[in-house]
Design an enzyme around this catalytic site. Sequence first.
Site, PDB file in Angstrom:
ATOM      1  CG  ASN A   1      -2.069   0.917   1.133  1.00 45.26           C
ATOM      2  OD1 ASN A   1      -1.925   2.038   0.668  1.00 45.26           O
ATOM      3  ND2 ASN A   1      -3.226   0.464   1.576  1.00 45.26           N
TER       4      ASN A   1
ATOM      5  CD  GLN B   1     -12.860   2.331   2.024  1.00 41.39           C
ATOM      6  OE1 GLN B   1     -11.886   2.054   1.342  1.00 41.39           O
ATOM      7  NE2 GLN B   1     -12.904   3.388   2.817  1.00 41.39           N
TER       8      GLN B   1
ATOM      9  N   GLY C   1     -17.369   4.920   0.611  1.00 44.16           N
ATOM     10  CA  GLY C   1     -16.019   5.428   0.822  1.00 44.16           C
ATOM     11  C   GLY C   1     -15.008   4.989  -0.214  1.00 44.16           C
ATOM     12  CD  GLN C   2     -15.091   1.177  -5.115  1.00 40.48           C
ATOM     13  OE1 GLN C   2     -16.306   1.195  -5.187  1.00 40.48           O
ATOM     14  NE2 GLN C   2     -14.347   0.313  -5.776  1.00 40.48           N
ATOM     15  CB  THR C   3     -10.991   6.905  -3.039  1.00 42.36           C
ATOM     16  OG1 THR C   3     -10.016   5.958  -2.597  1.00 42.36           O
ATOM     17  CG2 THR C   3     -11.641   7.582  -1.831  1.00 42.36           C
ATOM     18  CB  VAL C   4      -9.235   3.135  -6.298  1.00 41.39           C
ATOM     19  CG1 VAL C   4      -8.693   2.526  -7.579  1.00 41.39           C
ATOM     20  CG2 VAL C   4      -8.218   4.083  -5.676  1.00 41.39           C
TER      21      VAL C   4
ATOM     22  CG  HIS D   1      -9.177  -1.766  -3.324  1.00 39.59           C
ATOM     23  ND1 HIS D   1      -9.999  -0.944  -4.072  1.00 39.59           N
ATOM     24  CD2 HIS D   1      -8.850  -1.056  -2.218  1.00 39.59           C
ATOM     25  CE1 HIS D   1     -10.152   0.208  -3.446  1.00 39.59           C
ATOM     26  NE2 HIS D   1      -9.468   0.162  -2.305  1.00 39.59           N
TER      27      HIS D   1
ATOM     28  CG  HIS E   1      -8.241  -1.504   2.488  1.00 37.80           C
ATOM     29  ND1 HIS E   1      -7.287  -0.525   2.374  1.00 37.80           N
ATOM     30  CD2 HIS E   1      -9.318  -1.083   1.776  1.00 37.80           C
ATOM     31  CE1 HIS E   1      -7.766   0.456   1.625  1.00 37.80           C
ATOM     32  NE2 HIS E   1      -9.001   0.135   1.242  1.00 37.80           N
TER      33      HIS E   1
END
EC number: 3.6.1.29
Length: 149
Positions: free
Chosen positions: A28, A84, A90-93, A97, A99
Amino acid sequence: MTTTYFGPWLIRQSEIFFTTELSFALVNLKPVLPGHVLVCPKRIVPRVKDLTKEEFTDLWLSAQRISSVVEEHFNGDGITFAIQDGKNAGQTVEHVHIHIIPRKKFDFENNDQIYNEIEKEREPRSYEEMEKESSELRPLFEENKNKTF
């Protein structure tokens, strides 16, 4: 040479420490805790519901294997798995994926504080740091390739 993307970003092969036919894992850029890694499907899909059954199964079997190895390597005694799934989660990409974050007793005052930390903006680390961690993790999967998790 294989080209791997995490959403729109080209990922250096030196940052990837684990691959299967359908999934890959990378260190990360902005870890919450030591050992915080990501596992993704190779195919770029925005939501869990967009995964095929084969991708879903491979992703979670990979997460199981990766979590076992990183928990031991980083002397954890637990794992937080976080997804997310969607912008409002809250998913930004826009690339599924998971974590995987090794945990230790008292790493946060409140255990669920980790979810706030995942959402916070964090300082990126150097590519050298990421490559070093990836090169430490990669051989651990070779050593454990026949282990049942």
